[in-house]
Design an enzyme around this catalytic site. Structure first.
Site, PDB file in Angstrom:
ATOM      1  N   ASP A 182      49.219  37.592  40.795  1.00 50.97           N
ATOM      2  CA  ASP A 182      50.296  36.872  41.486  1.00 50.97           C
ATOM      3  C   ASP A 182      50.061  35.364  41.556  1.00 50.97           C
ATOM      4  O   ASP A 182      50.862  34.630  42.125  1.00 50.97           O
ATOM      5  CB  ASP A 182      50.516  37.449  42.892  1.00 50.97           C
ATOM      6  CG  ASP A 182      49.303  37.277  43.801  1.00 50.97           C
ATOM      7  OD1 ASP A 182      48.402  36.489  43.480  1.00 50.97           O
ATOM      8  OD2 ASP A 182      49.265  37.935  44.860  1.00 50.97           O
ATOM      9  N   TYR A 229      42.888  28.073  40.171  1.00 50.30           N
ATOM     10  CA  TYR A 229      41.457  28.390  40.157  1.00 50.30           C
ATOM     11  C   TYR A 229      40.664  27.654  39.074  1.00 50.30           C
ATOM     12  O   TYR A 229      39.426  27.712  39.078  1.00 50.30           O
ATOM     13  CB  TYR A 229      41.243  29.907  40.046  1.00 50.30           C
ATOM     14  CG  TYR A 229      41.285  30.652  41.371  1.00 50.30           C
ATOM     15  CD1 TYR A 229      41.635  30.013  42.558  1.00 50.30           C
ATOM     16  CD2 TYR A 229      40.957  32.000  41.446  1.00 50.30           C
ATOM     17  CE1 TYR A 229      41.681  30.695  43.760  1.00 50.30           C
ATOM     18  CE2 TYR A 229      40.985  32.692  42.651  1.00 50.30           C
ATOM     19  CZ  TYR A 229      41.355  32.036  43.812  1.00 50.30           C
ATOM     20  OH  TYR A 229      41.387  32.715  45.005  1.00 50.30           O
TER      21      TYR A 229
HETATM   22  N1  LIG Z   1      45.843  40.262  40.869  1.00 51.89           N
HETATM   23  C1  LIG Z   1      46.216  39.635  41.990  1.00 51.89           C
HETATM   24  O1  LIG Z   1      46.990  38.727  41.936  1.00 51.89           O
HETATM   25  C2  LIG Z   1      45.685  40.089  43.305  1.00 51.89           C
HETATM   26  C3  LIG Z   1      46.150  39.557  44.500  1.00 51.89           C
HETATM   27  C4  LIG Z   1      45.593  40.028  45.685  1.00 51.89           C
HETATM   28  C5  LIG Z   1      44.612  41.006  45.651  1.00 51.89           C
HETATM   29  N2  LIG Z   1      44.178  41.470  44.447  1.00 51.89           N
HETATM   30  C6  LIG Z   1      43.160  42.497  44.314  1.00 51.89           C
HETATM   31  O2  LIG Z   1      43.650  43.717  44.845  1.00 51.89           O
HETATM   32  C7  LIG Z   1      42.557  44.503  45.286  1.00 51.89           C
HETATM   33  C8  LIG Z   1      42.736  44.900  46.716  1.00 51.89           C
HETATM   34  O3  LIG Z   1      42.607  43.762  47.530  1.00 51.89           O
HETATM   35  P1  LIG Z   1      42.608  43.870  49.102  1.00 51.89           P
HETATM   36  O4  LIG Z   1      42.253  42.542  49.641  1.00 51.89           O
HETATM   37  O5  LIG Z   1      43.844  44.500  49.534  1.00 51.89           O
HETATM   38  O6  LIG Z   1      41.370  44.868  49.316  1.00 51.89           O
HETATM   39  P2  LIG Z   1      41.030  45.813  50.524  1.00 51.89           P
HETATM   40  O7  LIG Z   1      39.557  45.851  50.591  1.00 51.89           O
HETATM   41  O8  LIG Z   1      41.790  45.423  51.735  1.00 51.89           O
HETATM   42  O9  LIG Z   1      41.597  47.240  50.063  1.00 51.89           O
HETATM   43  C9  LIG Z   1      41.175  47.858  48.912  1.00 51.89           C
HETATM   44  C10 LIG Z   1      41.168  49.366  49.110  1.00 51.89           C
HETATM   45  O10 LIG Z   1      40.653  49.965  47.911  1.00 51.89           O
HETATM   46  C11 LIG Z   1      39.992  51.149  48.301  1.00 51.89           C
HETATM   47  N3  LIG Z   1      39.190  51.650  47.192  1.00 51.89           N
HETATM   48  C12 LIG Z   1      37.979  51.216  46.766  1.00 51.89           C
HETATM   49  N4  LIG Z   1      37.578  51.919  45.689  1.00 51.89           N
HETATM   50  C13 LIG Z   1      38.566  52.808  45.414  1.00 51.89           C
HETATM   51  C14 LIG Z   1      38.746  53.801  44.417  1.00 51.89           C
HETATM   52  N5  LIG Z   1      37.838  54.028  43.487  1.00 51.89           N
HETATM   53  N6  LIG Z   1      39.882  54.536  44.439  1.00 51.89           N
HETATM   54  C15 LIG Z   1      40.816  54.336  45.385  1.00 51.89           C
HETATM   55  N7  LIG Z   1      40.703  53.403  46.363  1.00 51.89           N
HETATM   56  C16 LIG Z   1      39.596  52.642  46.364  1.00 51.89           C
HETATM   57  C17 LIG Z   1      39.227  50.755  49.546  1.00 51.89           C
HETATM   58  O11 LIG Z   1      38.847  51.877  50.301  1.00 51.89           O
HETATM   59  C18 LIG Z   1      40.262  49.861  50.242  1.00 51.89           C
HETATM   60  O12 LIG Z   1      41.020  50.566  51.187  1.00 51.89           O
HETATM   61  C19 LIG Z   1      41.306  43.655  45.049  1.00 51.89           C
HETATM   62  O13 LIG Z   1      40.757  43.991  43.806  1.00 51.89           O
HETATM   63  C20 LIG Z   1      41.866  42.256  45.050  1.00 51.89           C
HETATM   64  O14 LIG Z   1      41.055  41.332  44.422  1.00 51.89           O
HETATM   65  C21 LIG Z   1      44.702  41.029  43.298  1.00 51.89           C
HETATM   66  O1  LIG Z   2      41.139  35.256  49.157  1.00 51.33           O
HETATM   67  P1  LIG Z   2      42.269  36.200  49.328  1.00 51.33           P
HETATM   68  O2  LIG Z   2      41.826  37.639  49.428  1.00 51.33           O
HETATM   69  O3  LIG Z   2      43.258  35.791  50.381  1.00 51.33           O
HETATM   70  O4  LIG Z   2      43.174  36.125  48.028  1.00 51.33           O
HETATM   71  C1  LIG Z   2      42.665  35.893  46.806  1.00 51.33           C
HETATM   72  C2  LIG Z   2      43.779  36.197  45.852  1.00 51.33           C
HETATM   73  O5  LIG Z   2      44.512  35.031  45.656  1.00 51.33           O
HETATM   74  C3  LIG Z   2      45.493  34.977  44.670  1.00 51.33           C
HETATM   75  O6  LIG Z   2      46.758  35.221  45.172  1.00 51.33           O
HETATM   76  C4  LIG Z   2      47.274  34.284  46.122  1.00 51.33           C
HETATM   77  C5  LIG Z   2      48.168  33.236  45.550  1.00 51.33           C
HETATM   78  O7  LIG Z   2      47.569  32.592  44.468  1.00 51.33           O
HETATM   79  C6  LIG Z   2      48.503  32.250  46.657  1.00 51.33           C
HETATM   80  O8  LIG Z   2      49.347  31.258  46.146  1.00 51.33           O
HETATM   81  C7  LIG Z   2      49.128  32.928  47.846  1.00 51.33           C
HETATM   82  O9  LIG Z   2      50.508  33.201  47.629  1.00 51.33           O
HETATM   83  O10 LIG Z   2      48.447  34.083  48.207  1.00 51.33           O
HETATM   84  C8  LIG Z   2      48.028  34.990  47.160  1.00 51.33           C
HETATM   85  C9  LIG Z   2      47.149  36.034  47.798  1.00 51.33           C
HETATM   86  O11 LIG Z   2      47.743  36.525  48.925  1.00 51.33           O
HETATM   87  C10 LIG Z   2      45.106  35.704  43.449  1.00 51.33           C
HETATM   88  O12 LIG Z   2      46.137  35.841  42.549  1.00 51.33           O
HETATM   89  C11 LIG Z   2      44.353  36.953  43.642  1.00 51.33           C
HETATM   90  O13 LIG Z   2      43.926  37.493  42.426  1.00 51.33           O
HETATM   91  C12 LIG Z   2      43.229  36.720  44.571  1.00 51.33           C
HETATM   92  O14 LIG Z   2      42.574  37.925  44.811  1.00 51.33           O
HETATM   93 MN   LIG Z   3      44.958  36.895  40.672  1.00 56.15          MN
END
Ligand SMILES: NC(=O)c1ccc[n+]([C@@H]2O[C@H](COP(=O)([O-])OP(=O)(O)OC[C@H]3O[C@@H](n4cnc5c(N)ncnc54)[C@H](O)[C@@H]3O)[C@@H](O)[C@H]2O)c1
Ligand SMILES: O=P(O)(O)OC[C@H]1O[C@H](O[C@H]2[C@H](O)[C@@H](O)[C@@H](O)O[C@@H]2CO)[C@H](O)[C@@H](O)[C@@H]1O
Ligand SMILES: [Mn+2]
Length: 441
Positions: free
Chosen positions: A170, A264
């Site tokens: 995102d 980033y």
């Molecule tokens: N790509 C993006 O833009 C973006 C944005 C925000 C968060 N994220 C990612 O999304 C993921 C979740 O973030 P969060 O802050 O909500 O984490 P979080 O720790 O709040 O929640 C993650 C959940 O995953 C569960 N989990 C762990 N291993 C698992 C498995 N093998 N199978 C099923 N469930 C499992 C945990 O129990 C937990 O409830 C992270 O990898 C984070 O970096 C990505």
């Molecule tokens: O440190 P966290 O857990 O709050 O989030 C890290 C994640 O940040 C990115 O998403 C951001 C986005 O870039 C920002 O502009 C705003 O809208 O909040 C988002 C997260 O809520 C990123 O894309 C993720 O991969 C990171 O995990």
């Molecule tokens: Mn990301």
């Protein structure tokens, strides 16, 4: 009419209530039949699950919402898996951040060696999930948000080249919306051209509806006046982290004005300056645990106790909308444009074709069609090549258990100044992750 069962994997996450709220609000477009929340942690998924069940009863009675820790039950008959897992939760993230910082180098969720550590925890878990999906629901689309997306996507596309998996982030869309606000133009009226790797990219052009490229004028403004970019969503949540990061975007654009850097990239352009301002005893994981998780989970518990979500402080933002927009593009064959991590296969003409890159793609029922972004300049290409070498070796280490590959990966990361520092951090991370990483020998 074909109806769609959605499964949220990692549903104990604090993002889940908002994602489910967006799904339910668009249930007709999505032809939504059912939502199942799945997690390996029973207590976490019961909390978000009970909240979402209650929310559905009040907003979309015709859509059953349930929660489970049984993967078979969750995946059977699924059409879409939204995957967002964090093995070890934010408690392990805290170690990923603090160990490198204690050696004077960046400690961060996805950038630098914190990202390496997270990759080694997440790759085995994700491959297990994709493998189970191939057996139980082989026709389901897998939309993965799990980080570190750069290495997760390399691992998925390498191991399961035919899986219907899209790896998304995102951050580009958040930054696009921030720039659209700055320009005072609706985001839907702008077309952003972009290339890079996940959390490591650049915007090259910003076209308006008439085909004018607005990036040169933006560059002139940034070079000649004091400018600040405001991420509306972060401001609303009083989350200062993004304000500081967007200030670095301006500095990065001033330093290397050819293209507008993704947020980033700042961690690499300004590594020492940013690290010198980080608190090694209170990192982003501490903030997320103390603020975001607390606010969301307290709200869930309060609503569950009250038996209603009527006055919940649920915030549905870009994160939930983006993943649902992509699912909607597949379901309704819309051919909309999204930035996605995909095998290069020539999209960037002068970059390794057998590597995952992050580029705009058109999304429809048949999958994705990446946009050709042409040839990229030497500076960006060389930065990406080193980063890609690091990513590929990290994936190799995770898949083969090779300590030597891990050590090679570590030295290729731009945040690592020397063998000695890299090895010391690697060894401490390995010890801190012995319950999660594959054994490295
Ligand atoms: N790509 C993006 O833009 C973006 C944005 C925000 C968060 N994220 C990612 O999304 C993921 C979740 O973030 P969060 O802050 O909500 O984490 P979080 O720790 O709040 O929640 C993650 C959940 O995953 C569960 N989990 C762990 N291993 C698992 C498995 N093998 N199978 C099923 N469930 C499992 C945990 O129990 C937990 O409830 C992270 O990898 C984070 O970096 C990505
Ligand atoms: O440190 P966290 O857990 O709050 O989030 C890290 C994640 O940040 C990115 O998403 C951001 C986005 O870039 C920002 O502009 C705003 O809208 O909040 C988002 C997260 O809520 C990123 O894309 C993720 O991969 C990171 O995990
Ligand atoms: Mn990301």
């Amino acid at each position: 009419m074909k109806k769609n069962k959605f499964v949220v994997v990692g549903a104990g996450s604090s993002y889940t209530p908002a994602i489910v709220a967006v799904l339910l609000s668009r249930k007709d477009d999505l032809k939504l039949s059912e939502v199942v929340l799945y997690d390996i942690d029973a207590a976490r998924v019961a909390r978000t699950g009970q909240f979402c069940e209650l929310y559905a009863r009040e907003h979309a009675q015709d859509v059953p919402v349930s929660y489970t820790t049984d993967i078979e039950t969750a995946f059977r008959g699924a059409d879409f898996l939204f995957v967002q897992i964090r093995p070890g939760c934010n408690q392990q993230r805290e170690k990923d951040e603090k160990i490198p910082l204690s050696h004077g180098i960046l400690g961060q969720e996805t950038c630098g060696l914190g990202g390496f550590s997270f990759a080694l925890r997440c790759i085995p878990a994700i491959l297990d999930i994709v493998g189970k999906a191939q057996e139980i629901c082989p026709n389901a689309w897998i939309l993965n948000y799990s980080n570190p997306e750069a290495m997760i996507s390399e691992a998925i596309y390498r191991t399961y080249p035919n899986a219907k998996a899209l790896c998304i982030c995102d951050m580009p869309i958040s930054q696009e919306e921030t720039i659209a606000d700055f320009l005072g133009i609706p985001h839907k009226d702008l077309t952003f051209k972009y290339f890079g790797l996940n959390h490591f990219g650049w915007f090259t052009n910003i076209y308006d509806k008439d085909g004018n490229d607005l990036l040169p004028a933006l560059r002139e403004r940034v070079l000649s006046e004091t400018v600040s970019l405001v991420n509306a969503e972060a401001e609303e949540k009083h989350d200062n982290y993004w304000g500081e990061m967007y200030q670095h975007v301006i500095e990065g654009f001033q330093a290397y004005p050819e293209f507008l850097p993704l947020v980033y990239i700042s961690y690499y352009y300004f590594h020492n300056e940013i690290v010198s301002h980080m608190d090694p005893n209170y990192t982003r994981a501490n903030y997320v645990l103390d603020v975001r998780e607390k606010v969301v989970f307290d709200d869930c518990e309060r609503c569950i106790a009250a038996g209603t979500t009527k006055d919940s402080s649920l915030h549905t933002g870009v994160h939930g909308n983006y993943i649902v927009d992509i699912a909607n593009a597949i379901i309704n064959n819309t051919h909309e444009r999204f930035i996605i991590n995909t095998m290069n296969h020539g999209a960037i003409g002068n970059f390794n074709h057998d590597a995952v890159v992050e580029v705009p793609c058109y999304v429809s029922a048949g999958g994705i069609e990446p946009v050709s972004v042409g040839y990229i300049p030497q500076f960006h290409k060389s930065l990406m090549e080193a980063q890609k070498g690091y990513e590929k070796l990290a994936v190799e280490a995770a898949l083969t258990g090779s300590y030597q590959k891990a050590l090679q990966a570590v030295l290729l990361n731009r945040t690592v100044p020397s063998y000695a520092v890299g090895k010391a951090v690697l060894d401490e991370l390995m010890e801190a992750n012995k319950d999660y990483w594959p054994e490295l020998k």
